[in-house]
Design a protein around this motif. Structure first.
Motif, PDB file in Angstrom:
ATOM      1  N   ARG A 184      43.581  47.731  30.400  1.00  0.00           N
ATOM      2  CA  ARG A 184      42.265  48.565  30.926  1.00  0.00           C
ATOM      3  C   ARG A 184      42.879  49.709  31.059  1.00  0.00           C
ATOM      4  O   ARG A 184      41.643  51.004  31.452  1.00  0.00           O
ATOM      5  N   LEU A 185      43.839  50.677  31.539  1.00  0.00           N
ATOM      6  CA  LEU A 185      44.141  51.295  32.189  1.00  0.00           C
ATOM      7  C   LEU A 185      43.694  52.323  33.457  1.00  0.00           C
ATOM      8  O   LEU A 185      42.918  53.385  32.783  1.00  0.00           O
ATOM      9  N   PRO A 186      43.697  51.361  33.976  1.00  0.00           N
ATOM     10  CA  PRO A 186      41.903  51.847  35.478  1.00  0.00           C
ATOM     11  C   PRO A 186      42.611  53.061  36.624  1.00  0.00           C
ATOM     12  O   PRO A 186      44.035  53.813  36.286  1.00  0.00           O
ATOM     13  N   THR A 187      41.695  53.735  36.831  1.00  0.00           N
ATOM     14  CA  THR A 187      42.328  54.795  37.149  1.00  0.00           C
ATOM     15  C   THR A 187      42.141  54.613  38.661  1.00  0.00           C
ATOM     16  O   THR A 187      41.995  56.277  39.961  1.00  0.00           O
ATOM     17  N   SER A 188      41.453  53.967  39.863  1.00  0.00           N
ATOM     18  CA  SER A 188      40.837  53.595  40.691  1.00  0.00           C
ATOM     19  C   SER A 188      41.014  51.939  41.377  1.00  0.00           C
ATOM     20  O   SER A 188      41.056  51.268  40.078  1.00  0.00           O
ATOM     21  N   LEU A 189      41.176  51.770  42.666  1.00  0.00           N
ATOM     22  CA  LEU A 189      41.925  51.139  42.991  1.00  0.00           C
ATOM     23  C   LEU A 189      40.539  49.427  42.456  1.00  0.00           C
ATOM     24  O   LEU A 189      40.663  48.313  42.656  1.00  0.00           O
ATOM     25  N   ALA A 190      39.566  50.546  42.693  1.00  0.00           N
ATOM     26  CA  ALA A 190      37.697  49.139  42.250  1.00  0.00           C
ATOM     27  C   ALA A 190      38.247  49.152  40.955  1.00  0.00           C
ATOM     28  O   ALA A 190      38.140  47.848  40.862  1.00  0.00           O
ATOM     29  N   GLU A 191      38.235  49.827  39.907  1.00  0.00           N
ATOM     30  CA  GLU A 191      38.802  49.274  38.841  1.00  0.00           C
ATOM     31  C   GLU A 191      39.408  47.955  38.297  1.00  0.00           C
ATOM     32  O   GLU A 191      40.198  47.212  37.694  1.00  0.00           O
ATOM     33  N   LEU A 192      41.160  48.744  38.895  1.00  0.00           N
ATOM     34  CA  LEU A 192      42.224  47.694  39.363  1.00  0.00           C
ATOM     35  C   LEU A 192      42.398  46.383  40.518  1.00  0.00           C
ATOM     36  O   LEU A 192      42.447  45.459  38.954  1.00  0.00           O
ATOM     37  N   GLY A 193      41.517  46.269  40.811  1.00  0.00           N
ATOM     38  CA  GLY A 193      40.548  45.014  41.428  1.00  0.00           C
ATOM     39  C   GLY A 193      39.912  44.281  40.750  1.00  0.00           C
ATOM     40  O   GLY A 193      39.832  42.910  40.608  1.00  0.00           O
ATOM     41  N   GLN A 194      39.125  45.058  39.472  1.00  0.00           N
ATOM     42  CA  GLN A 194      38.504  44.472  38.070  1.00  0.00           C
ATOM     43  C   GLN A 194      39.324  43.463  37.111  1.00  0.00           C
ATOM     44  O   GLN A 194      39.194  42.662  36.078  1.00  0.00           O
ATOM     45  N   VAL A 195      40.656  43.586  36.967  1.00  0.00           N
ATOM     46  CA  VAL A 195      42.034  43.511  36.173  1.00  0.00           C
ATOM     47  C   VAL A 195      42.227  41.562  36.444  1.00  0.00           C
ATOM     48  O   VAL A 195      42.766  41.954  37.113  1.00  0.00           O
ATOM     49  N   ALA A 196      42.216  40.633  35.196  1.00  0.00           N
ATOM     50  CA  ALA A 196      42.788  39.477  35.643  1.00  0.00           C
ATOM     51  C   ALA A 196      43.916  39.893  36.056  1.00  0.00           C
ATOM     52  O   ALA A 196      44.827  40.342  35.722  1.00  0.00           O
ATOM     53  N   GLY A 197      44.555  38.640  36.923  1.00  0.00           N
ATOM     54  CA  GLY A 197      46.054  38.269  37.682  1.00  0.00           C
ATOM     55  C   GLY A 197      46.150  39.345  38.383  1.00  0.00           C
ATOM     56  O   GLY A 197      47.591  39.226  39.140  1.00  0.00           O
ATOM     57  N   ILE A 198      45.568  40.358  38.933  1.00  0.00           N
ATOM     58  CA  ILE A 198      45.435  41.207  40.027  1.00  0.00           C
ATOM     59  C   ILE A 198      44.480  40.456  41.495  1.00  0.00           C
ATOM     60  O   ILE A 198      43.066  41.385  41.540  1.00  0.00           O
ATOM     61  N   GLY A 199      45.300  40.485  41.352  1.00  0.00           N
ATOM     62  CA  GLY A 199      44.731  39.278  42.944  1.00  0.00           C
ATOM     63  C   GLY A 199      44.292  40.467  44.089  1.00  0.00           C
ATOM     64  O   GLY A 199      44.923  41.758  44.485  1.00  0.00           O
ATOM     65  N   ALA A 200      43.562  40.298  45.670  1.00  0.00           N
ATOM     66  CA  ALA A 200      43.916  40.510  46.819  1.00  0.00           C
ATOM     67  C   ALA A 200      44.836  41.177  47.044  1.00  0.00           C
ATOM     68  O   ALA A 200      45.746  41.911  47.885  1.00  0.00           O
ATOM     69  N   ARG A 201      45.949  40.518  47.426  1.00  0.00           N
ATOM     70  CA  ARG A 201      47.810  40.513  47.565  1.00  0.00           C
ATOM     71  C   ARG A 201      48.535  41.282  47.230  1.00  0.00           C
ATOM     72  O   ARG A 201      48.483  42.777  47.694  1.00  0.00           O
ATOM     73  N   VAL A 249      56.417  39.550  41.555  1.00  0.00           N
ATOM     74  CA  VAL A 249      55.757  40.037  42.007  1.00  0.00           C
ATOM     75  C   VAL A 249      54.566  40.952  41.123  1.00  0.00           C
ATOM     76  O   VAL A 249      53.269  40.721  41.437  1.00  0.00           O
ATOM     77  N   LEU A 250      54.451  41.071  39.345  1.00  0.00           N
ATOM     78  CA  LEU A 250      53.303  41.001  38.607  1.00  0.00           C
ATOM     79  C   LEU A 250      53.311  40.256  37.305  1.00  0.00           C
ATOM     80  O   LEU A 250      54.769  40.141  36.996  1.00  0.00           O
ATOM     81  N   SER A 251      52.553  39.331  37.172  1.00  0.00           N
ATOM     82  CA  SER A 251      52.843  39.307  36.018  1.00  0.00           C
ATOM     83  C   SER A 251      53.219  39.267  34.750  1.00  0.00           C
ATOM     84  O   SER A 251      52.036  40.081  34.716  1.00  0.00           O
ATOM     85  N   ASP A 252      53.190  38.684  33.924  1.00  0.00           N
ATOM     86  CA  ASP A 252      53.152  39.411  31.921  1.00  0.00           C
ATOM     87  C   ASP A 252      51.990  39.824  32.309  1.00  0.00           C
ATOM     88  O   ASP A 252      51.428  40.727  30.863  1.00  0.00           O
ATOM     89  N   ALA A 253      51.189  38.326  32.420  1.00  0.00           N
ATOM     90  CA  ALA A 253      49.676  38.799  31.991  1.00  0.00           C
ATOM     91  C   ALA A 253      48.897  39.667  32.268  1.00  0.00           C
ATOM     92  O   ALA A 253      48.529  40.416  31.797  1.00  0.00           O
ATOM     93  N   ALA A 254      49.600  40.184  33.889  1.00  0.00           N
ATOM     94  CA  ALA A 254      48.810  40.948  34.469  1.00  0.00           C
ATOM     95  C   ALA A 254      49.009  42.352  34.244  1.00  0.00           C
ATOM     96  O   ALA A 254      48.159  42.746  34.288  1.00  0.00           O
ATOM     97  N   ILE A 255      50.350  42.549  33.326  1.00  0.00           N
ATOM     98  CA  ILE A 255      51.092  43.490  32.942  1.00  0.00           C
ATOM     99  C   ILE A 255      50.259  44.284  31.390  1.00  0.00           C
ATOM    100  O   ILE A 255      49.575  45.561  31.402  1.00  0.00           O
ATOM    101  N   THR A 256      50.127  43.081  30.780  1.00  0.00           N
ATOM    102  CA  THR A 256      49.067  43.336  29.853  1.00  0.00           C
ATOM    103  C   THR A 256      47.713  43.735  30.172  1.00  0.00           C
ATOM    104  O   THR A 256      47.284  44.740  29.294  1.00  0.00           O
ATOM    105  N   ALA A 257      47.340  42.921  30.712  1.00  0.00           N
ATOM    106  CA  ALA A 257      45.521  43.730  31.613  1.00  0.00           C
ATOM    107  C   ALA A 257      45.653  44.619  31.695  1.00  0.00           C
ATOM    108  O   ALA A 257      44.631  45.683  31.247  1.00  0.00           O
ATOM    109  N   VAL A 258      46.229  44.747  32.415  1.00  0.00           N
ATOM    110  CA  VAL A 258      46.447  46.862  33.092  1.00  0.00           C
ATOM    111  C   VAL A 258      46.737  47.935  32.185  1.00  0.00           C
ATOM    112  O   VAL A 258      45.737  49.058  32.083  1.00  0.00           O
ATOM    113  N   ALA A 259      47.399  47.550  30.995  1.00  0.00           N
ATOM    114  CA  ALA A 259      48.297  48.534  30.498  1.00  0.00           C
ATOM    115  C   ALA A 259      46.669  48.586  29.276  1.00  0.00           C
ATOM    116  O   ALA A 259      46.784  49.328  28.542  1.00  0.00           O
TER     117      ALA A 259
END
Length: 685
Positions: free
Chosen positions: A645-662, A633-643
């Motif tokens: 960056r703390l994105p506030t929009s889909l555009a910002e979230l899409g730039q986080v490592a480990g967050i693909g289009a799916r 569902v979501l890798s450990d690395a992606a959780i760390t990267a999101v935590a």
């Protein structure tokens, strides 16, 4: 198919629909989520378990094609006798049956075109009308009738809803025209399509014995595309029900695109309030489109979510990754048409069937440039909403010959062989003509009949029976009665409105500039919201390939004054695709939300502990619901990267490592909510 097998073919949400056999039931179904599958399996399951008699079920929808598809699916599930019709077809059948009993004699003749009646009524009032005026006034008559607005109340009604009056007229003149139109119609002894619903509803209200006869026949109702019901259709539905609650409605408020014609999502949005004991099921698993397409669709509606009010469904992609969404800016309309034709030619060369490709635009006037470009490129195309298939002279002649062949075909000859023999005399051959024109159009129509014959034979073989030419003729007669035409091979050219309910492997959304999308006459917030939904409908027609484009100028050599649609702000890739000329020569932008790596992020920033915990809990919960591993569902690395960056929009979230289009398409908005809430909780401690 057994009752258990019917349920085994469904996902958990669809299964919840199928087992909810007693109403009231409300199904909120996003685009591509299998709503037709769910409701046909529900009907079939009800029949298999003995809860329904087939003849007691009336399923109504808005297009003959949708009704035809429903009948075919029910037949494939072994269910016959269920009435699946449009509102008008169902009402017309009942009106024709009861008219001799209630009024006497045959029903009045049904007129398909209001224009002659409108022109006559206008002349009586001394109103100057041209062709455009007649068309606009006819549309206004339709709106008033489906909205249950009588002439005396017209002025107040249009003022209350802020509806613009047809250009060149005032509200009083239109109100007088409404009365004159009804008088003209009565003098000629004819009725229009709205009268079919009005007259039947009035008959059921005034004649209790007729109402009881109808209600005794139909005990279970299914209404598809419920977001598009008009007040008139809702009024008739209430008469059919007679206070009962055996009703299943299916719809999606985000696909309401016919408000100008009287459709309203109000009844869908308030269904649970009107029916407090209603079962409400949400279908959000999108089986139609790739994660790239689903991501764009969800992001397109993001402003609607932020605006408050009823929240649109967020689709969750179920298909594997596909090609990136393409964004192209062209120099002018001619360049856009040529560029799209070039792209389509490449897809056809790569093996994509032409019938699985569509070019969608806002107004019908835009089709001409694409028709010419495809003709010049030797690519077959068809304009949806053009001449009706069964009204073509060559098709009518072919059906007459097939009817004769049904009586003369030898028992040992296969149906498809017999059909091919007949159609060879009508201009069909094994290979299509190389040139475009009337001969190719005729061949395309005959080939559609051949394809339908092949499909019917295969369908009957699966059921263990043998198809005959008589079976094909019966199928054609039924399709003719409901205007469910077979598919003609060729690229589909259609307006966004005409594309509703359809889907293709590849979709080109063209002309996406201000003034077209949104349309220049859309001024109010409600009108702009509907224009956004219209674009959403266009996006969700694509299964795998989606290309969005606009032209900076109208004609070659003119000033490039157009700008892309405001709806694409924040979605179009950073740095607009530069305008280029030539055969598809414009350079393209990449896919939204496809970025990787989180460039510029200081990796030494500590991840927010509350967000890490929140995302971890969300991941565990989601994995349990889907029956998957947490890391899938979501890798450990992606959780760390999101935590971090703390994105506030889909555009910002899409730039986080480990967050693909799916991931972005399936869970993007959920992740943003978790980040926001978890960070807020941590700040308050």
């Amino acid at each position: 198919m057994s009752a258990d097998a019917l349920l085994d073919a469904l996902d958990p949400d669809q299964r919840e629909v199928a087992v909810a056999l007693r109403g009231p039931v409300c199904v909120l179904a996003g685009a591509g989520t299998g709503k037709t599958r769910a409701i046909t399996h529900r009907i079939a399951y009800g029949v298999r378990t003995g809860v329904y008699r087939p003849g007691s079920v009336l399923a109504v929808t808005f297009t003959a094609k949708a009704a035809g598809e429903m009948r075919v699916r029910l037949r494939d599930l072994g269910v016959v006798g269920v009435q699946a019709r449009t509102f008008h077809a169902a009402a017309l059948r009942q009106l024709g049956f009861f008219w001799p009993k209630v009024v006497g004699g045959a029903p009045p003749r049904l007129v398909e075109q209001k224009a002659p009646l409108v022109a006559d009524a206008a002349r009586r009032l001394g109103l100057a009308v041209d062709r455009v005026g007649v068309r606009d006034l006819a549309a206004e008559i339709e709106w008033s009738k489906v909205s249950l607005v009588v002439p005396d109340e017209y002025e107040k009604a249009v003022e209350a809803v802020g509806r613009p009056i047809p250009a060149g007229y005032d509200a009083q003149a239109v109100a007088r025209l409404l009365t004159a139109y009804e008088e003209t119609k009565a003098e000629r002894g004819v009725i229009d399509f709205e009268d079919v619903l009005l007259d039947l509803a009035g008959m059921l209200v005034q004649r209790g014995e007729i109402a009881e006869e109808v209600r005794a026949q139909y005990r279970h109702f299914v209404v598809d595309e419920y977001q598009d019901v008009s007040p008139l259709q809702q009024f008739l539905l209430r008469q059919w029900l007679g206070g009962r609650h055996e009703l299943c409605v299916v719809g999606d408020p985000s696909q309401t695109i016919y408000s100008f014609a009287g459709a309203t999502p109000y009844h869908l949005q308030t269904f649970a309030q009107d029916h407090p004991r209603a079962t409400v099921v949400r279908l959000v698993r999108d089986y139609r489109s790739t994660p790239q397409v689903v991501s764009l669709a969800n992001r397109l509606l993001a402003p609607t979510r932020r605006a408050g009010g009823p929240q649109p469904l967020q689709l969750i992609a179920q298909r594997p990754d596909g090609p990136d969404v393409r964004y192209v800016a062209y120099a002018d309309d001619e360049d856009e048409a040529q560029g799209v034709a070039h792209r389509v030619a490449r897809l056809v060369a790569e093996g994509v069937p032409a019938r699985e490709i569509a070019v969608l635009y806002r107004t019908n006037a835009q089709s001409e440039a694409f028709e010419q470009a495809f003709a010049a490129s030797g690519i077959a195309s068809q304009v949806r909403g053009g001449a009706r298939f069964f009204a073509r002279r060559d098709v009518r002649e072919a059906i007459v010959l097939l009817r004769g062949a049904a009586r003369a075909t030898a028992d040992d000859q296969s149906m498809t062989e017999a059909v091919r023999d007949v159609l060879r005399t009508c201009g069909w051959a094994e290979r299509a003509p190389e040139s475009r024109g009337a001969a190719r159009d005729r061949w395309d129509a005959m080939q559609a009949l051949v394809t339908l014959a092949d499909e019917l034979e295969a369908e009957r073989a699966r059921g263990g029976t043998r198809a005959t030419v008589a079976d094909l003729v019966a199928e054609l007669d039924e399709r003719d009665a409901t205007q469910h035409a077979p598919t003609v091979d060729g690229v589909t050219l259609a307006s966004l409105h005409a594309a509703k309910g359809l889907e293709w492997d590849a979709v080109f959304l063209v002309g996406l500039s201000e003034g077209l999308v949104p349309f220049a006459l859309a001024d109010t917030d409600a009108e702009l919201a509907e224009e956004r939904r219209l674009l959403y409908v266009g996006v969700t027609r694509a299964r795998a390939r989606l290309e969005l484009s606009f032209a900076a100028a109208r004609a070659p050599g003119t000033r490039a004054v157009r700008r892309r649609s405001r709806f694409l702000d924040g979605l179009w890739p950073q740095g607009d695709a530069p305008v280029g000329r030539g055969r598809g020569g414009a350079r393209t932008g990449g896919a939204t939300g496809a970025g990787r790596g989180g460039a510029g992020l200081d990796e030494r920033v500590e991840p927010h502990p509350g967000v890490v915990d929140g995302l971890t809990r969300w991941r565990r919960r989601t994995a349990d619901e889907l029956g998957r591993t947490t890391t899938s569902v979501l890798s450990d690395a992606a959780i760390t990267a999101v935590a971090r960056r703390l994105p506030t929009s889909l555009a910002e979230l899409g730039q986080v490592a480990g967050i693909g289009a799916r991931t972005l398409g399936s869970y993007g908005l959920e992740l943003l909510v978790v980040v926001r809430d978890s960070a807020a909780d941590g700040a308050s401690e």
